[in-house]
Design an enzyme around this catalytic site. Structure first.
Site, PDB file in Angstrom:
ATOM      1  N   CYS A  38     -23.618 -26.901 -33.162  1.00 17.21           N
ATOM      2  CA  CYS A  38     -24.284 -26.860 -34.465  1.00 17.21           C
ATOM      3  C   CYS A  38     -23.457 -27.529 -35.556  1.00 17.21           C
ATOM      4  O   CYS A  38     -24.006 -28.177 -36.429  1.00 17.21           O
ATOM      5  CB  CYS A  38     -24.564 -25.426 -34.842  1.00 17.21           C
ATOM      6  N   GLU A  74     -31.117 -33.467 -35.653  1.00 19.06           N
ATOM      7  CA  GLU A  74     -30.034 -32.949 -34.830  1.00 19.06           C
ATOM      8  C   GLU A  74     -30.241 -33.438 -33.392  1.00 19.06           C
ATOM      9  O   GLU A  74     -31.254 -33.133 -32.771  1.00 19.06           O
ATOM     10  CB  GLU A  74     -30.111 -31.422 -34.871  1.00 19.06           C
ATOM     11  N   GLU A  91     -28.444 -18.382 -38.430  1.00 13.36           N
ATOM     12  CA  GLU A  91     -27.441 -19.446 -38.277  1.00 13.36           C
ATOM     13  C   GLU A  91     -28.170 -20.579 -37.572  1.00 13.36           C
ATOM     14  O   GLU A  91     -28.510 -20.451 -36.388  1.00 13.36           O
ATOM     15  CB  GLU A  91     -26.266 -18.963 -37.413  1.00 13.36           C
ATOM     16  N   LYS A 148     -30.732 -10.566 -26.958  1.00 13.23           N
ATOM     17  CA  LYS A 148     -31.341 -11.559 -26.075  1.00 13.23           C
ATOM     18  C   LYS A 148     -30.502 -12.828 -26.083  1.00 13.23           C
ATOM     19  O   LYS A 148     -30.512 -13.601 -27.043  1.00 13.23           O
ATOM     20  CB  LYS A 148     -32.755 -11.916 -26.537  1.00 13.23           C
TER      21      LYS A 148
HETATM   22  P1  NAD Z   1     -33.433 -22.396 -29.786  1.00 11.31           P
HETATM   23  O1  NAD Z   1     -33.859 -22.147 -31.189  1.00 11.31           O
HETATM   24  O2  NAD Z   1     -34.355 -23.118 -28.898  1.00 11.31           O
HETATM   25  O3  NAD Z   1     -33.126 -21.021 -29.054  1.00 11.31           O
HETATM   26  C1  NAD Z   1     -32.196 -20.102 -29.579  1.00 11.31           C
HETATM   27  C2  NAD Z   1     -32.538 -18.732 -29.062  1.00 11.31           C
HETATM   28  O4  NAD Z   1     -33.807 -18.346 -29.571  1.00 11.31           O
HETATM   29  C3  NAD Z   1     -32.653 -18.641 -27.548  1.00 11.31           C
HETATM   30  O5  NAD Z   1     -32.172 -17.389 -27.134  1.00 11.31           O
HETATM   31  C4  NAD Z   1     -34.137 -18.745 -27.317  1.00 11.31           C
HETATM   32  O6  NAD Z   1     -34.544 -18.169 -26.104  1.00 11.31           O
HETATM   33  C5  NAD Z   1     -34.675 -17.973 -28.513  1.00 11.31           C
HETATM   34  N1  NAD Z   1     -36.032 -18.311 -28.928  1.00 11.31           N
HETATM   35  C6  NAD Z   1     -36.753 -19.424 -28.645  1.00 11.31           C
HETATM   36  N2  NAD Z   1     -37.971 -19.345 -29.222  1.00 11.31           N
HETATM   37  C7  NAD Z   1     -38.012 -18.174 -29.896  1.00 11.31           C
HETATM   38  C8  NAD Z   1     -38.991 -17.525 -30.709  1.00 11.31           C
HETATM   39  N3  NAD Z   1     -40.174 -18.077 -30.947  1.00 11.31           N
HETATM   40  N4  NAD Z   1     -38.682 -16.343 -31.264  1.00 11.31           N
HETATM   41  C9  NAD Z   1     -37.475 -15.776 -31.054  1.00 11.31           C
HETATM   42  N5  NAD Z   1     -36.517 -16.331 -30.292  1.00 11.31           N
HETATM   43  C10 NAD Z   1     -36.775 -17.514 -29.721  1.00 11.31           C
HETATM   44  O7  NAD Z   1     -32.013 -23.093 -29.876  1.00 11.31           O
HETATM   45  P2  NAD Z   1     -31.124 -23.589 -28.660  1.00 11.31           P
HETATM   46  O8  NAD Z   1     -31.755 -24.819 -28.116  1.00 11.31           O
HETATM   47  O9  NAD Z   1     -30.821 -22.466 -27.748  1.00 11.31           O
HETATM   48  O10 NAD Z   1     -29.773 -23.945 -29.408  1.00 11.31           O
HETATM   49  C11 NAD Z   1     -29.580 -25.120 -30.095  1.00 11.31           C
HETATM   50  C12 NAD Z   1     -29.818 -24.926 -31.577  1.00 11.31           C
HETATM   51  O11 NAD Z   1     -29.038 -23.856 -32.071  1.00 11.31           O
HETATM   52  C13 NAD Z   1     -29.408 -26.131 -32.394  1.00 11.31           C
HETATM   53  O12 NAD Z   1     -30.359 -26.367 -33.390  1.00 11.31           O
HETATM   54  C14 NAD Z   1     -28.101 -25.705 -33.029  1.00 11.31           C
HETATM   55  O13 NAD Z   1     -27.749 -26.363 -34.213  1.00 11.31           O
HETATM   56  C15 NAD Z   1     -28.347 -24.268 -33.250  1.00 11.31           C
HETATM   57  N6  NAD Z   1     -27.079 -23.571 -33.369  1.00 11.31           N
HETATM   58  C16 NAD Z   1     -26.689 -23.100 -34.580  1.00 11.31           C
HETATM   59  C17 NAD Z   1     -25.468 -22.465 -34.721  1.00 11.31           C
HETATM   60  C18 NAD Z   1     -24.984 -21.930 -36.052  1.00 11.31           C
HETATM   61  O14 NAD Z   1     -24.081 -21.121 -36.048  1.00 11.31           O
HETATM   62  N7  NAD Z   1     -25.542 -22.339 -37.159  1.00 11.31           N
HETATM   63  C19 NAD Z   1     -24.650 -22.313 -33.616  1.00 11.31           C
HETATM   64  C20 NAD Z   1     -25.079 -22.819 -32.397  1.00 11.31           C
HETATM   65  C21 NAD Z   1     -26.310 -23.422 -32.275  1.00 11.31           C
END
Ligand code: NAD
Length: 502
Positions: free
Chosen positions: A291, A392, A257, A182
């Site tokens: 991130c 963040e 991650e 997804k």
């Molecule tokens: P998010 O957590 O909102 O969404 C990430 C993914 O999870 C999306 O595909 C989203 O549709 C899905 N999702 C949302 N709610 C969910 C649920 N309840 N259950 C399962 N899946 C769900 O994050 P975002 O806004 O897409 O991305 C930004 C965040 O990602 C920031 O916090 C950033 O630090 C983090 N990030 C971490 C890394 C890393 O490698 N550590 C890399 C990139 C981004």
């Protein structure tokens, strides 16, 4: 400006080797954040669609050829896809840029950075899969085997979509797992394109399934499903915690991650201009929506004022524009909601007494007026207890914090719930390594930033995650370990005597 389609045709999802629509016929729109206009319609899958995809992956794992194929056979397919990615790098970059506003050149860089992982896993998996004979104290055969986890669910965020996918997908597939994927709702196109490539490369049906739709529905079902053996998630720390709660039913393996608030420590032996460039570079990839951005810039007091001033000069003069322009350094934020969230953080920084050195507002000039642009923003006089230093922000905002001693810098650096990355800028090699060792984070950059590669482990300490991706560690992450004990010499009869007492 790079030319690209204003609007793409409606995208389908890939389930059990078929291109299909959401069962209820629902779709959702993706808005190009550079223009504010709808760019593409995608399938809004629900729980039933997600279950269909999981069932397909389950069947492909339990009954299909993929888990039993040799690594060489699986490698042939990954190699073909890798070659297709190389040919399509431009297209992949343009479609992702139109979805998330990250400058197209940066998409190219991140694709070139992580696409070698498709071939890297092929070269390393063979060795890792070899049975490992352990010679212990007893004359029995002890063999350690690595085997697939089974059905793996992958969930990625929107900031660097291809990079996020390439970090996990090749490692999951090479070991013979089947995958339900997804992508973030805002950026599904590169995942859909990769599914087309796997289809053309001859991947057996059901081995790779792509479902698009809301995370709270599709992602949550993937986390809950007892037919999924392992979920590997990248996203916000709060979402990661939801995944853990939802995964409890069958205690599936969880790889996370998560977020970061990384310290970039600049010592006073570093030249001011270079220091300011490093500070700006640490928050320049993906519009600061990254991130491991170095969002907390810690500068030693002797050069603090000069570095802060110079950082504002450099960061504040970056080109903000349409993500498709080759001149753009900072594009629009991914959505209007994200832009407003970042503007809220900027207000909180002002209210808590940080000094705004540049930016801090939405850009509304003629060609930017319909997009979600924020001027690159630098705050100085930030204290580590301010909201802008603790949470963040995920936008083009740098917070500069002063320190006087090495000990104090390490204390501030580690005073965070996160532990994804950290940086040390100094010409003193001994100090660099000493400080690098003491920062509680999974990735440390010395006199550089953003240098990740497919052969180095990637992951975080503390609330930045569980497990490691990329490198051999990343391949191992998608395997189980099995220990086999075989007695060819009758040793067991002595053990039997001791246990059964006759
Ligand atoms: P998010 O957590 O909102 O969404 C990430 C993914 O999870 C999306 O595909 C989203 O549709 C899905 N999702 C949302 N709610 C969910 C649920 N309840 N259950 C399962 N899946 C769900 O994050 P975002 O806004 O897409 O991305 C930004 C965040 O990602 C920031 O916090 C950033 O630090 C983090 N990030 C971490 C890394 C890393 O490698 N550590 C890399 C990139 C981004």
């Amino acid at each position: 400006m790079v030319k690209y389609k204003e609007r793409l045709e409606e995208q389908k999802v890939f389930i059990d080797g078929e291109w299909t629509t959401a069962s209820k016929g629902d779709t959702y729109s993706i808005i190009n954040p550079s223009t504010g206009k709808t760019f593409v319609e995608c399938q809004k899958c629900d729980v039933e669609d997600t279950k269909r995809a999981i069932d397909a992956a389950r069947d492909a794992f339990d009954n299909g050829p993929w888990p039993n194929m040799s690594i060489k056979e699986r490698s042939e397919i990954l190699y073909k896809v890798s070659d297709m990615v190389a040919k399509k790098t431009w297209d992949l970059s343009k479609m992702d840029a139109c979805c998330n506003g990250v400058p197209v050149l940066q998409h190219i860089v991140t694709i070139l950075d992580m696409s070698p992982n498709f071939k890297y896993v092929c070269t390393r998996a063979e060795d890792l899969a070899k049975p490992n004979r352990i010679y212990g104290e007893f004359p029995i055969d002890q063999i350690v085997l690595r085997e697939q986890d089974g059905v793996v669910a992958l969930i990625t965020p929107w900031n660097v979509p291809f990079w996020q996918m390439a970090l996990k997908l090749p490692a999951a597939l090479i070991s013979g797992n089947t995958v339900v994927f997804k992508p973030a709702s805002q950026t599904p196109l590169s995942a859909i394109e990769i599914a087309r490539m796997f289809e053309r490369a001859g991947l057996p049906k059901g081995v790779f399934d792509v479902v698009t739709g809301p995370g709270s529905v599709v992602g949550a079902e993937m986390a809950k499903s007892e037919k999924v053996d392992h979920i590997a998630f990248t996203g916000e720390t709060t979402t990661g915690k939801d995944i853990v709660k939802n995964a409890i039913g069958n205690l599936k393996k969880v790889t996370l991650e998560l977020g970061g608030k990384s310290p970039n420590i600049i010592f006073d032996d570093f030249p001011v201009e270079e220091a300011a460039r490093m500070a700006a570079m640490g928050v320049s990839l993906a519009n600061g929506e990254e991130c491991f951005a170095g969002t907390r810039v810690l500068v030693q007091d002797k050069i603090y004022k000069e570095v802060a001033k110079k950082t504002a000069e450099i960061y504040g003069s970056l080109n903000v524009g349409n993500a498709l322009s080759l001149k753009t350094n900072i594009g629009p934020l991914v959505t209007e909601e994200q832009m407003n969230k970042v503007l809220g953080y900027i207000e909180s920084g002002k209210e808590e007494g940080a000094t705004l050195l540049c930016g801090g507002y939405r850009l509304k000039e003629e060609e930017l007026k319909d997009g979600f642009f924020i001027a690159p923003t630098v705050f100085s006089d930030v204290r580590n207890d301010m909201k802008i230093a603790r949470e963040e922000i995920f936008g083009p905002v740098i917070s500069i914090i002063p320190f006087s001693t090495e000990e104090e810098a390490i204390k501030i650096a580690n005073d965070t719930i996160y532990g994804l990355a950290g940086g040390v800028m100094t010409k003193d090699k001994e100090r660099a390594i000493r400080v690098a060792r003491r920062i509680k984070a999974g990735n440390i950059f010395v006199n550089t930033w953003h240098m990740t590669s497919s052969d180095m482990p990637f992951g975080g300490y503390k609330q930045s995650g569980w497990g490691r991706l990329a490198s051999e560690e990343g391949i191992k992450e998608f395997t189980q370990i099995k220990s086999i004990y075989a007695d060819w010499h009758g040793l067991t009869k002595w053990l039997m005597k001791a246990m059964l007492l006759h």
